[in-house]
Design a protein around this motif. Structure first.
Motif, PDB file in Angstrom:
ATOM      1  N   THR A   1       0.838  -1.191  -0.122  1.00  0.00           N
ATOM      2  CA  THR A   1       0.188   0.172  -0.167  1.00  0.00           C
ATOM      3  C   THR A   1       0.801   1.183   0.044  1.00  0.00           C
ATOM      4  O   THR A   1       1.921   1.279   0.876  1.00  0.00           O
ATOM      5  N   ILE A   2       0.603   1.955  -0.990  1.00  0.00           N
ATOM      6  CA  ILE A   2       1.416   3.309  -1.163  1.00  0.00           C
ATOM      7  C   ILE A   2       0.369   4.730  -0.959  1.00  0.00           C
ATOM      8  O   ILE A   2      -0.787   4.590  -1.204  1.00  0.00           O
TER       9      ILE A   2
ATOM     10  N   ASP B   1       3.454   1.085   3.104  1.00  0.00           N
ATOM     11  CA  ASP B   1       4.869   0.593   2.593  1.00  0.00           C
ATOM     12  C   ASP B   1       5.842   1.667   1.847  1.00  0.00           C
ATOM     13  O   ASP B   1       7.089   1.542   2.124  1.00  0.00           O
ATOM     14  N   LEU B   2       5.021   2.649   1.480  1.00  0.00           N
ATOM     15  CA  LEU B   2       6.039   3.821   0.717  1.00  0.00           C
ATOM     16  C   LEU B   2       5.309   5.021   0.658  1.00  0.00           C
ATOM     17  O   LEU B   2       3.944   4.838   0.472  1.00  0.00           O
ATOM     18  N   LEU B   3       5.866   5.957   0.242  1.00  0.00           N
ATOM     19  CA  LEU B   3       5.256   7.535  -0.186  1.00  0.00           C
ATOM     20  C   LEU B   3       5.713   7.822  -1.296  1.00  0.00           C
ATOM     21  O   LEU B   3       7.251   7.520  -1.553  1.00  0.00           O
ATOM     22  N   LEU B   4       4.688   8.268  -2.233  1.00  0.00           N
ATOM     23  CA  LEU B   4       5.298   9.030  -3.360  1.00  0.00           C
ATOM     24  C   LEU B   4       4.953  10.457  -3.640  1.00  0.00           C
ATOM     25  O   LEU B   4       3.745  10.815  -3.458  1.00  0.00           O
ATOM     26  N   LEU B   5       5.622  11.190  -3.704  1.00  0.00           N
ATOM     27  CA  LEU B   5       5.662  12.634  -3.778  1.00  0.00           C
ATOM     28  C   LEU B   5       5.583  13.068  -5.222  1.00  0.00           C
ATOM     29  O   LEU B   5       6.837  13.194  -5.693  1.00  0.00           O
ATOM     30  N   THR B   6       4.548  13.722  -5.942  1.00  0.00           N
ATOM     31  CA  THR B   6       4.520  13.933  -7.166  1.00  0.00           C
ATOM     32  C   THR B   6       4.506  15.254  -7.591  1.00  0.00           C
ATOM     33  O   THR B   6       3.578  15.736  -8.319  1.00  0.00           O
ATOM     34  N   GLY B   7       5.366  15.933  -6.871  1.00  0.00           N
ATOM     35  CA  GLY B   7       5.961  17.467  -7.323  1.00  0.00           C
ATOM     36  C   GLY B   7       4.992  18.500  -6.850  1.00  0.00           C
ATOM     37  O   GLY B   7       4.340  18.399  -6.052  1.00  0.00           O
ATOM     38  N   ASP B   8       5.552  19.789  -6.884  1.00  0.00           N
ATOM     39  CA  ASP B   8       5.194  21.077  -6.279  1.00  0.00           C
ATOM     40  C   ASP B   8       5.522  20.799  -4.806  1.00  0.00           C
ATOM     41  O   ASP B   8       4.436  21.134  -3.970  1.00  0.00           O
ATOM     42  N   LEU B   9       6.432  20.378  -4.504  1.00  0.00           N
ATOM     43  CA  LEU B   9       6.746  19.823  -3.043  1.00  0.00           C
ATOM     44  C   LEU B   9       7.096  21.319  -2.069  1.00  0.00           C
ATOM     45  O   LEU B   9       6.737  21.376  -1.011  1.00  0.00           O
ATOM     46  N   SER B  10       7.693  22.223  -3.031  1.00  0.00           N
ATOM     47  CA  SER B  10       7.788  23.413  -2.503  1.00  0.00           C
ATOM     48  C   SER B  10       6.926  24.409  -3.353  1.00  0.00           C
ATOM     49  O   SER B  10       6.561  24.330  -4.308  1.00  0.00           O
ATOM     50  N   GLY B  11       6.844  25.657  -2.598  1.00  0.00           N
ATOM     51  CA  GLY B  11       6.310  26.706  -3.083  1.00  0.00           C
ATOM     52  C   GLY B  11       7.284  27.778  -3.396  1.00  0.00           C
ATOM     53  O   GLY B  11       6.881  28.709  -4.265  1.00  0.00           O
ATOM     54  N   ASP B  12       8.493  27.722  -3.068  1.00  0.00           N
ATOM     55  CA  ASP B  12       9.485  28.638  -3.390  1.00  0.00           C
ATOM     56  C   ASP B  12      10.664  28.166  -3.949  1.00  0.00           C
ATOM     57  O   ASP B  12      11.664  28.850  -4.205  1.00  0.00           O
TER      58      ASP B  12
ATOM     59  N   PHE C   1      -5.003  13.132   0.030  1.00  0.00           N
ATOM     60  CA  PHE C   1      -3.847  12.292  -0.523  1.00  0.00           C
ATOM     61  C   PHE C   1      -4.565  11.000  -0.909  1.00  0.00           C
ATOM     62  O   PHE C   1      -5.861  10.796  -0.611  1.00  0.00           O
ATOM     63  N   ARG C   2      -3.823  10.249  -1.906  1.00  0.00           N
ATOM     64  CA  ARG C   2      -4.430   9.068  -2.270  1.00  0.00           C
ATOM     65  C   ARG C   2      -3.573   7.822  -1.985  1.00  0.00           C
ATOM     66  O   ARG C   2      -2.331   7.954  -1.611  1.00  0.00           O
ATOM     67  N   LEU C   3      -4.730   6.766  -1.478  1.00  0.00           N
ATOM     68  CA  LEU C   3      -4.024   5.455  -1.072  1.00  0.00           C
ATOM     69  C   LEU C   3      -4.159   4.656  -2.246  1.00  0.00           C
ATOM     70  O   LEU C   3      -5.121   4.533  -2.863  1.00  0.00           O
ATOM     71  N   ILE C   4      -3.122   3.730  -2.570  1.00  0.00           N
ATOM     72  CA  ILE C   4      -3.057   2.909  -3.649  1.00  0.00           C
ATOM     73  C   ILE C   4      -2.809   1.537  -3.037  1.00  0.00           C
ATOM     74  O   ILE C   4      -1.721   1.389  -2.546  1.00  0.00           O
ATOM     75  N   LYS C   5      -3.554   0.552  -3.443  1.00  0.00           N
ATOM     76  CA  LYS C   5      -3.096  -1.145  -2.897  1.00  0.00           C
ATOM     77  C   LYS C   5      -2.578  -1.651  -4.153  1.00  0.00           C
ATOM     78  O   LYS C   5      -3.559  -1.750  -5.128  1.00  0.00           O
ATOM     79  N   LEU C   6      -1.443  -2.257  -4.224  1.00  0.00           N
ATOM     80  CA  LEU C   6      -1.022  -2.903  -5.245  1.00  0.00           C
ATOM     81  C   LEU C   6      -0.915  -4.359  -5.030  1.00  0.00           C
ATOM     82  O   LEU C   6      -0.131  -4.844  -4.327  1.00  0.00           O
ATOM     83  N   TYR C   7      -1.670  -5.106  -6.052  1.00  0.00           N
ATOM     84  CA  TYR C   7      -1.501  -6.544  -5.677  1.00  0.00           C
ATOM     85  C   TYR C   7      -0.261  -7.299  -6.649  1.00  0.00           C
ATOM     86  O   TYR C   7      -0.311  -6.646  -7.786  1.00  0.00           O
ATOM     87  N   PRO C   8       0.210  -8.214  -6.456  1.00  0.00           N
ATOM     88  CA  PRO C   8       1.250  -8.827  -6.885  1.00  0.00           C
ATOM     89  C   PRO C   8       1.054  -9.392  -8.561  1.00  0.00           C
ATOM     90  O   PRO C   8       1.621  -9.405  -9.515  1.00  0.00           O
ATOM     91  N   ASN C   9      -0.331  -9.631  -8.739  1.00  0.00           N
ATOM     92  CA  ASN C   9      -0.822 -10.060  -9.887  1.00  0.00           C
ATOM     93  C   ASN C   9      -0.974  -9.048 -10.865  1.00  0.00           C
ATOM     94  O   ASN C   9      -1.752  -9.198 -11.957  1.00  0.00           O
ATOM     95  N   GLY C  10      -0.999  -7.907 -10.639  1.00  0.00           N
ATOM     96  CA  GLY C  10      -1.101  -6.542 -11.516  1.00  0.00           C
ATOM     97  C   GLY C  10      -2.309  -5.788 -11.324  1.00  0.00           C
ATOM     98  O   GLY C  10      -2.570  -4.780 -11.957  1.00  0.00           O
TER      99      GLY C  10
END
Length: 266
Positions: free
Chosen positions: A8-9, A49-60, A234-243
């Motif tokens: 889960t990310i 299990d991990l965090l994914l930070l997808t941009g505009d982390l900073s404003g300056d 924020f978004r939670l994503i559960k990823l299964y090994p079968n895709g």
């Protein structure tokens, strides 16, 4: 052979943190709203299990803003991977965001899934574009991981989202991205930020997911710049090994009066 388990990310995006923790974006104290998101993530800590930070982390784009981010993430004790947005400074990010569990890696594997993180930022521009060398690198990475389901992440949406002012700032060479992705059936998901709202669209068997900001939210389907009253998320994503996968958006109980009057943002 080691059994691969579900992971889960959490995707967190568009934090717009500043060097000064008191500074506001359109009337919202972004550090304060991000604190609320961190508290929400702490409650889910054992599931993540991990965090994914997808941009505009900073404003300056300042070193201090990224140090602030790293300090805010540290209590979560979670591997964190990042990519830049149009408000970020990639060079400074690369120097600062590389301590502890915060990684500069842009291709990695977890839970039987491969992750590829792309830089769609263009210096001094709000819109996005993927450089030729980035697309070539993506092609190479995908060619080497055909046996694993794959998730791609970038900052700018590769689609118009039916919001005229925002659509002018989306990824400018989406067809070039699609030309690469269409070659590789293992690609299942594409995550992005930038739009400060929830979004979903499927194309050629690939699911594209946009995610709310941890600060101000943009009004969906608006012709001109407008803010929404929804709280940060924020978004939670559960990823299964079968895709296969499942995903949903979580909102946090944080409310602050923002400047709802239309005004420029970029």
């Amino acid at each position: 052979m080691k059994e691969v388990s579900t992971i889960t990310i959490a995707q967190i995006t568009d934090m717009h943190l500043f060097a000064s923790e008191q500074k506001q974006l359109l009337g919202m104290p972004t550090t304060e709203s991000f604190h609320a998101v961190i508290e929400g993530l702490k409650k889910l800590r054992e599931e993540l299990d991990l965090l994914l930070l997808t941009g505009d982390l900073s404003g300056d784009g300042t070193p201090q803003s990224y140090s602030n981010l790293q300090n805010l993430l540290s209590p979560l004790f979670l591997p964190s991977y990042w990519l830049p947005g149009n408000h970020d400074d990639f060079t400074i990010m690369n120097e600062v965001l590389n301590l502890g569990l915060v990684s500069r890696r842009k291709c990695f594997e977890r839970g039987g899934w491969n992750f590829v993180l792309l830089d769609s930022s263009v210096k001094n521009e709000v819109h996005g574009c993927l450089r030729g060398e980035t697309l070539e690198w993506l092609d190479l990475q995908l060619s080497m991981t055909a046996d694993k389901p794959t998730a791609i992440a970038l900052h700018h949406p590769p689609f118009k989202i039916n919001s005229r002012w925002l659509d002018n700032t989306s990824l400018q060479n989406s067809q070039e991205l699609f030309a690469v992705l269409d070659k590789y059936p293992q690609v299942r998901l594409v995550f992005f930020g930038h739009i400060h709202q929830e979004f979903y669209l499927q194309r050629q068997g690939v699911d594209y997911l946009g995610t709310p900001s941890t600060c101000v939210q943009f009004q969906p389907r608006s012709k001109k710049f407008a803010l929404d009253r929804k709280p940060p998320g924020f978004r939670l994503i559960k990823l299964y090994p079968n895709g296969t996968w499942e995903s949903w958006v979580e909102r946090v109980p944080y409310f602050h009066q923002v400047e709802l009057a239309a005004r420029g943002f970029g």
